[in-house]
Design a protein around this motif. Sequence first.
Motif, PDB file in Angstrom:
ATOM      1  N   SER A 101      59.058  38.249  36.788  1.00 24.82           N
ATOM      2  CA  SER A 101      59.170  37.678  35.447  1.00 24.82           C
ATOM      3  C   SER A 101      57.794  37.341  34.897  1.00 24.82           C
ATOM      4  O   SER A 101      56.963  36.730  35.587  1.00 24.82           O
ATOM      5  CB  SER A 101      60.010  36.403  35.486  1.00 24.82           C
ATOM      6  N   GLU A 102      57.570  37.689  33.631  1.00 23.65           N
ATOM      7  CA  GLU A 102      56.298  37.339  32.977  1.00 23.65           C
ATOM      8  C   GLU A 102      56.185  35.819  32.810  1.00 23.65           C
ATOM      9  O   GLU A 102      55.117  35.297  32.559  1.00 23.65           O
ATOM     10  CB  GLU A 102      56.218  38.043  31.623  1.00 23.65           C
ATOM     11  N   LYS A 103      57.316  35.120  32.963  1.00 24.36           N
ATOM     12  CA  LYS A 103      57.298  33.662  32.790  1.00 24.36           C
ATOM     13  C   LYS A 103      57.131  32.895  34.105  1.00 24.36           C
ATOM     14  O   LYS A 103      57.099  31.664  34.108  1.00 24.36           O
ATOM     15  CB  LYS A 103      58.606  33.214  32.118  1.00 24.36           C
ATOM     16  N   ALA A 104      57.077  33.611  35.229  1.00 27.44           N
ATOM     17  CA  ALA A 104      56.871  32.913  36.517  1.00 27.44           C
ATOM     18  C   ALA A 104      55.469  32.298  36.516  1.00 27.44           C
ATOM     19  O   ALA A 104      54.511  32.912  36.031  1.00 27.44           O
ATOM     20  CB  ALA A 104      57.017  33.909  37.669  1.00 27.44           C
ATOM     21  N   HIS A 105      55.368  31.092  37.050  1.00 27.21           N
ATOM     22  CA  HIS A 105      54.056  30.426  37.083  1.00 27.21           C
ATOM     23  C   HIS A 105      53.239  30.876  38.280  1.00 27.21           C
ATOM     24  O   HIS A 105      53.777  31.063  39.377  1.00 27.21           O
ATOM     25  CB  HIS A 105      54.245  28.904  37.107  1.00 27.21           C
ATOM     26  N   SER A 143      53.681  19.697  33.757  1.00 24.11           N
ATOM     27  CA  SER A 143      52.719  18.974  32.898  1.00 24.11           C
ATOM     28  C   SER A 143      52.144  19.883  31.815  1.00 24.11           C
ATOM     29  O   SER A 143      51.257  19.485  31.077  1.00 24.11           O
ATOM     30  CB  SER A 143      51.604  18.362  33.742  1.00 24.11           C
ATOM     31  N   ARG A 144      52.641  21.115  31.752  1.00 22.99           N
ATOM     32  CA  ARG A 144      52.276  22.087  30.714  1.00 22.99           C
ATOM     33  C   ARG A 144      50.822  22.528  30.776  1.00 22.99           C
ATOM     34  O   ARG A 144      50.189  22.830  29.774  1.00 22.99           O
ATOM     35  CB  ARG A 144      52.647  21.551  29.321  1.00 22.99           C
ATOM     36  N   THR A 145      50.290  22.534  32.010  1.00 25.67           N
ATOM     37  CA  THR A 145      48.938  23.071  32.202  1.00 25.67           C
ATOM     38  C   THR A 145      48.970  24.263  33.156  1.00 25.67           C
ATOM     39  O   THR A 145      47.920  24.702  33.633  1.00 25.67           O
ATOM     40  CB  THR A 145      47.976  21.989  32.770  1.00 25.67           C
ATOM     41  N   GLY A 146      50.162  24.764  33.426  1.00 26.58           N
ATOM     42  CA  GLY A 146      50.298  25.907  34.331  1.00 26.58           C
ATOM     43  C   GLY A 146      49.924  27.210  33.643  1.00 26.58           C
ATOM     44  O   GLY A 146      49.836  27.284  32.417  1.00 26.58           O
ATOM     45  N   ILE A 147      49.682  28.225  34.455  1.00 29.59           N
ATOM     46  CA  ILE A 147      49.372  29.561  33.926  1.00 29.59           C
ATOM     47  C   ILE A 147      50.461  30.498  34.413  1.00 29.59           C
ATOM     48  O   ILE A 147      50.790  30.532  35.604  1.00 29.59           O
ATOM     49  CB  ILE A 147      47.981  30.042  34.413  1.00 29.59           C
ATOM     50  N   ARG A 148      51.050  31.225  33.453  1.00 34.04           N
ATOM     51  CA  ARG A 148      52.134  32.145  33.798  1.00 34.04           C
ATOM     52  C   ARG A 148      51.604  33.544  34.077  1.00 34.04           C
ATOM     53  O   ARG A 148      50.500  33.900  33.618  1.00 34.04           O
ATOM     54  CB  ARG A 148      53.114  32.240  32.631  1.00 34.04           C
ATOM     55  N   VAL A 149      52.404  34.335  34.768  1.00 34.91           N
ATOM     56  CA  VAL A 149      52.036  35.723  35.067  1.00 34.91           C
ATOM     57  C   VAL A 149      51.644  36.459  33.777  1.00 34.91           C
ATOM     58  O   VAL A 149      50.617  37.146  33.710  1.00 34.91           O
ATOM     59  CB  VAL A 149      53.201  36.450  35.784  1.00 34.91           C
ATOM     60  N   HIS A 151      50.294  35.396  31.138  1.00 37.20           N
ATOM     61  CA  HIS A 151      49.000  34.994  30.583  1.00 37.20           C
ATOM     62  C   HIS A 151      47.845  35.838  31.117  1.00 37.20           C
ATOM     63  O   HIS A 151      46.774  35.878  30.530  1.00 37.20           O
ATOM     64  CB  HIS A 151      48.723  33.511  30.903  1.00 37.20           C
ATOM     65  N   LEU A 152      48.078  36.497  32.243  1.00 36.19           N
ATOM     66  CA  LEU A 152      47.006  37.314  32.840  1.00 36.19           C
ATOM     67  C   LEU A 152      46.608  38.473  31.928  1.00 36.19           C
ATOM     68  O   LEU A 152      45.526  39.033  32.058  1.00 36.19           O
ATOM     69  CB  LEU A 152      47.472  37.904  34.180  1.00 36.19           C
ATOM     70  N   TYR A 153      47.507  38.818  30.988  1.00 33.62           N
ATOM     71  CA  TYR A 153      47.252  40.008  30.175  1.00 33.62           C
ATOM     72  C   TYR A 153      46.625  39.703  28.817  1.00 33.62           C
ATOM     73  O   TYR A 153      46.490  40.574  27.970  1.00 33.62           O
ATOM     74  CB  TYR A 153      48.548  40.840  30.069  1.00 33.62           C
ATOM     75  N   ASP A 154      46.231  38.451  28.641  1.00 32.40           N
ATOM     76  CA  ASP A 154      45.386  38.096  27.503  1.00 32.40           C
ATOM     77  C   ASP A 154      44.165  37.449  28.151  1.00 32.40           C
ATOM     78  O   ASP A 154      44.142  36.249  28.448  1.00 32.40           O
ATOM     79  CB  ASP A 154      46.135  37.122  26.577  1.00 32.40           C
ATOM     80  N   GLU A 155      43.144  38.277  28.409  1.00 27.04           N
ATOM     81  CA  GLU A 155      42.018  37.862  29.250  1.00 27.04           C
ATOM     82  C   GLU A 155      41.334  36.592  28.742  1.00 27.04           C
ATOM     83  O   GLU A 155      41.045  35.675  29.521  1.00 27.04           O
ATOM     84  CB  GLU A 155      41.028  39.025  29.342  1.00 27.04           C
ATOM     85  N   ASP A 156      41.085  36.549  27.429  1.00 26.45           N
ATOM     86  CA  ASP A 156      40.372  35.386  26.872  1.00 26.45           C
ATOM     87  C   ASP A 156      41.194  34.109  27.055  1.00 26.45           C
ATOM     88  O   ASP A 156      40.680  33.075  27.459  1.00 26.45           O
ATOM     89  CB  ASP A 156      40.090  35.595  25.378  1.00 26.45           C
ATOM     90  N   MET A 161      42.402  28.987  29.763  1.00 29.71           N
ATOM     91  CA  MET A 161      43.376  28.125  30.462  1.00 29.71           C
ATOM     92  C   MET A 161      42.872  27.749  31.846  1.00 29.71           C
ATOM     93  O   MET A 161      43.010  26.615  32.297  1.00 29.71           O
ATOM     94  CB  MET A 161      44.728  28.852  30.590  1.00 29.71           C
ATOM     95  N   LEU A 162      42.277  28.736  32.511  1.00 36.06           N
ATOM     96  CA  LEU A 162      41.755  28.509  33.859  1.00 36.06           C
ATOM     97  C   LEU A 162      40.626  27.469  33.829  1.00 36.06           C
ATOM     98  O   LEU A 162      40.621  26.522  34.621  1.00 36.06           O
ATOM     99  CB  LEU A 162      41.263  29.845  34.434  1.00 36.06           C
TER     100      LEU A 162
END
Length: 434
Positions: A101-105, A143-149, A151-156, A161-162
Amino acid sequence: MANVAIVGTQWGDEGKGKIVDLYTEKADIIARFQGGNNAGHTLVVKGRKTILHLIPSGILHDNKICIIGNGVVFDPAVFLQELDELREGNLLPPNTKLFISEKAHLIMPYHRSIDQAREARTSDKKIGTTGRGIGPAYEDKVSRTGIRVGHLYDEDLFIEMLRHSLEEKNFLLTHFFKEKPLDAKEIADQYLGYAQKIKPFVADTSLMLDQEIKRGKKVLFEGAQGCHLDIDHGTYPYVTSSNTVSANASCGTGVGPNAISKVVGICKAYTTRVGEGPFPTELNDAIGDHMQRVGQEFGATTGRKRRCGWLDMVLVRQAVRVSGINALAVTKLDVLTGLEKIKICVGYKSPSGDYTHAAPASLKTLSECQPVYEEFDGWKEDILYAKEMNELPANARKYLKRLEELAEAKIILASVGPGREETIILEDPFLNRI
Ligand code: GDP
Ligand code: IMO
Ligand code: MG
């Protein structure tokens, strides 16, 4: 429609992997909905053992769809390694497809560092986690600071986020835990590398499930951990960081709750636990040693010795209640072979003499409870080759019958060995709807 959810009724390691592998034959789609690579699901096929941590346990069958749902916390390094191992072992069937899932953290390196540093620091209060970063990854999600799978496809955006997250994490790591800080560029390079490798697997898996269910495809939802490791319903705080109960099969994959037509609870014929936390029926004696040795009770993820004890029906009944379990698969019955007497805990007695069928939420009260047992005669015959209920010794059948009565859920399978064929199948969960 016949979609089945598989959940653990105890503290994990009930044998979910074996049963999911077995039921995959009847299913089209196998979906993990929570947890991460804290899970260790063992499959034994033709004497060959495979342990899966992240990839669904349906992966060994051909012409299936395996899904890692949005509710899973996803470590790309573990996923790629697991995939490589399956490939090297010639275990990946040609037509089975795998999706994430693209929404998995994402589990990030700082999640692992914080998990391990926290456990090392609080030796007297530690949870005994698997150290895989599961808790901190779920913390970030909430806490809404996670990064989802995805998100990896929008590099900037990913790098932004990282950096934002790492600023806070490095402060915690260096100032509080006295650990070394982590480098944003190094992590970004590593994860953007993973991004390319996992890209073919990333999808909107909720939409995919909806379309497949509408086409009449059958889904098997694969739970990880067990009811009493659930963040709400387990022995908090000695739990994992996700909802392990069946309701999360819906949230954790993006289908409505009415998509689940049956819930099968996996129940080991005795009880085990890895890590810290209360365990009323724990046996620190020769019988506990027998269960540990004969049952080969070592953690499939961390290799730790599992604690062992009598079957606790207070726990199983609670699992039946909170997960809406309507059928049970009982595993590892063979491990009890050879014991003179076998006990089942049917309730708890508090110091004031009160008798209860429900586990108290307070761990202090729970620690003061004494298990109340019923005792059964054991059996000596080898049951590894039993294929029908009537091939089991009368005493083994009596034990299962009482288990079924106490659980108020029908036993539809009894497992008598780790292999696929070492199983007594009474009913197909996809056929008979309740
Ligand atoms: P899971 O996490 O629920 O999938 O369970 P694990 O794989 O962590 O632990 C279960 C262990 O018991 C594995 O080593 C299985 O191969 C093994 N197992 C499963 N069913 C049986 C059974 O009926 N008898 C015996 N002896 N072993 C079993
Ligand atoms: P499967 O799916 C047994 C336990 C850990 C620890 C607690 C929290 O194989 O049944 P975590 O790393 O999740 O933060 O650790 O939960 N635990 C399990 N115990 N089986 C599992 O998975 C487990 N996954 C986590 O030992 O006590
Ligand atoms: Mg396990």
